[in-house]
Design a protein around this motif. Structure first.
Motif, PDB file in Angstrom:
ATOM      1  N   GLU A 118     -85.454  58.036  79.053  1.00  0.00           N
ATOM      2  CA  GLU A 118     -86.090  58.230  79.495  1.00  0.00           C
ATOM      3  C   GLU A 118     -87.574  58.053  80.056  1.00  0.00           C
ATOM      4  OE1 GLU A 118     -86.664  64.001  80.153  1.00  0.00           O
ATOM      5  OE2 GLU A 118     -84.704  62.687  78.190  1.00  0.00           O
ATOM      6  N   VAL A 119     -86.872  58.234  81.387  1.00  0.00           N
ATOM      7  CA  VAL A 119     -88.620  57.854  82.365  1.00  0.00           C
ATOM      8  C   VAL A 119     -88.648  58.781  83.074  1.00  0.00           C
ATOM      9  CG1 VAL A 119     -88.843  56.121  83.963  1.00  0.00           C
ATOM     10  CG2 VAL A 119     -88.232  54.929  82.468  1.00  0.00           C
ATOM     11  N   ASP A 120     -90.011  59.301  83.442  1.00  0.00           N
ATOM     12  CA  ASP A 120     -90.584  60.212  85.059  1.00  0.00           C
ATOM     13  C   ASP A 120     -91.281  59.257  85.803  1.00  0.00           C
ATOM     14  OD1 ASP A 120     -91.571  62.157  85.931  1.00  0.00           O
ATOM     15  OD2 ASP A 120     -93.525  62.379  84.646  1.00  0.00           O
ATOM     16  N   LEU A 121     -90.042  59.418  86.334  1.00  0.00           N
ATOM     17  CA  LEU A 121     -90.383  58.209  87.967  1.00  0.00           C
ATOM     18  C   LEU A 121     -91.335  58.823  89.049  1.00  0.00           C
ATOM     19  CD1 LEU A 121     -86.592  58.569  89.401  1.00  0.00           C
ATOM     20  CD2 LEU A 121     -87.585  57.218  88.827  1.00  0.00           C
ATOM     21  N   LYS A 122     -92.249  59.965  88.363  1.00  0.00           N
ATOM     22  CA  LYS A 122     -93.033  60.566  89.223  1.00  0.00           C
ATOM     23  C   LYS A 122     -94.094  59.858  88.551  1.00  0.00           C
ATOM     24  CE  LYS A 122     -92.830  64.533  91.509  1.00  0.00           C
ATOM     25  NZ  LYS A 122     -93.011  64.167  92.996  1.00  0.00           N
ATOM     26  N   SER A 160     -83.988  60.455  84.204  1.00  0.00           N
ATOM     27  CA  SER A 160     -85.254  61.404  85.098  1.00  0.00           C
ATOM     28  C   SER A 160     -85.256  62.414  85.079  1.00  0.00           C
ATOM     29  CB  SER A 160     -85.014  60.506  85.964  1.00  0.00           C
ATOM     30  OG  SER A 160     -86.045  61.589  86.516  1.00  0.00           O
ATOM     31  N   GLN A 161     -86.180  63.400  84.613  1.00  0.00           N
ATOM     32  CA  GLN A 161     -85.604  65.126  84.630  1.00  0.00           C
ATOM     33  C   GLN A 161     -85.696  65.591  86.051  1.00  0.00           C
ATOM     34  OE1 GLN A 161     -85.092  67.698  82.977  1.00  0.00           O
ATOM     35  NE2 GLN A 161     -85.105  66.389  81.614  1.00  0.00           N
ATOM     36  N   LYS A 162     -84.866  65.781  86.559  1.00  0.00           N
ATOM     37  CA  LYS A 162     -84.678  66.354  88.641  1.00  0.00           C
ATOM     38  C   LYS A 162     -85.913  66.997  88.706  1.00  0.00           C
ATOM     39  CE  LYS A 162     -81.620  68.227  91.835  1.00  0.00           C
ATOM     40  NZ  LYS A 162     -80.425  68.644  91.430  1.00  0.00           N
ATOM     41  N   ASP A 163     -86.747  67.168  89.869  1.00  0.00           N
ATOM     42  CA  ASP A 163     -87.962  67.505  90.446  1.00  0.00           C
ATOM     43  C   ASP A 163     -87.744  68.482  91.552  1.00  0.00           C
ATOM     44  OD1 ASP A 163     -90.699  69.039  90.579  1.00  0.00           O
ATOM     45  OD2 ASP A 163     -91.102  66.739  91.350  1.00  0.00           O
ATOM     46  N   LEU A 206     -91.105  50.097  87.284  1.00  0.00           N
ATOM     47  CA  LEU A 206     -89.983  50.243  86.785  1.00  0.00           C
ATOM     48  C   LEU A 206     -89.633  49.851  85.818  1.00  0.00           C
ATOM     49  CD1 LEU A 206     -87.959  52.960  89.148  1.00  0.00           C
ATOM     50  CD2 LEU A 206     -89.215  53.844  86.807  1.00  0.00           C
TER      51      LEU A 206
END
Length: 123
Positions: free
Chosen positions: A50-54, A76-79, A61
């Motif tokens: 799991e990676v926080d793209l923000k 990655s969680q959808k923001d 990356l």
């Protein structure tokens, strides 16, 4: 301190056999990684993390996601852009991720039923 270094080394180099290559099909990503992740079942997270793209620009990356040669795989969680909306926020400090092309339907071969969609993003 020593345990912190050990965790960091494991993050960078997973303990995999020599010659291991990670080239999953789209269907395999959904069945063996995404579904267990959504259902909160146990699975090996050394391959798909799991990676926080923000927190990362695209050129950083590869240092964070170490599996894959041409393609990188991670969760990655959808923001959301707006609190009550459905639009996705893809803005970063240096630019934004833009959807390109048509979404590709991922089909489960025996039943020929769709099990997911693949979206291509460019920075």
């Amino acid at each position: 301190m020593a345990s912190h270094l050990k965790v960091q080394q494991q993050k960078q180099k997973p303990n995999l056999p020599p010659g291991f290559r990670f080239h999953p099909k789209d269907m395999e990503i959904i069945i063996f990684y995404l579904i267990p992740k959504v259902l909160k079942k146990d699975f090996d997270t050394t391959v798909v993390r799991e990676v926080d793209l923000k927190k990362y620009e695209p050129w950083n990356l590869p240092n964070e996601v170490n599996m894959g040669e041409k393609e990188r795989y991670f969760f990655s969680q959808k923001d959301l852009k707006y609190p009550n909306g459905i639009q996705t926020n893809r803005a970063m400090n240096a630019g934004y991720w833009k959807a390109t092309g048509k979404d590709k339907e991922i089909i489960l071969p025996p039943t020929k039923s769709p099990i997911g969609m693949k979206k291509t993003l460019v920075f």
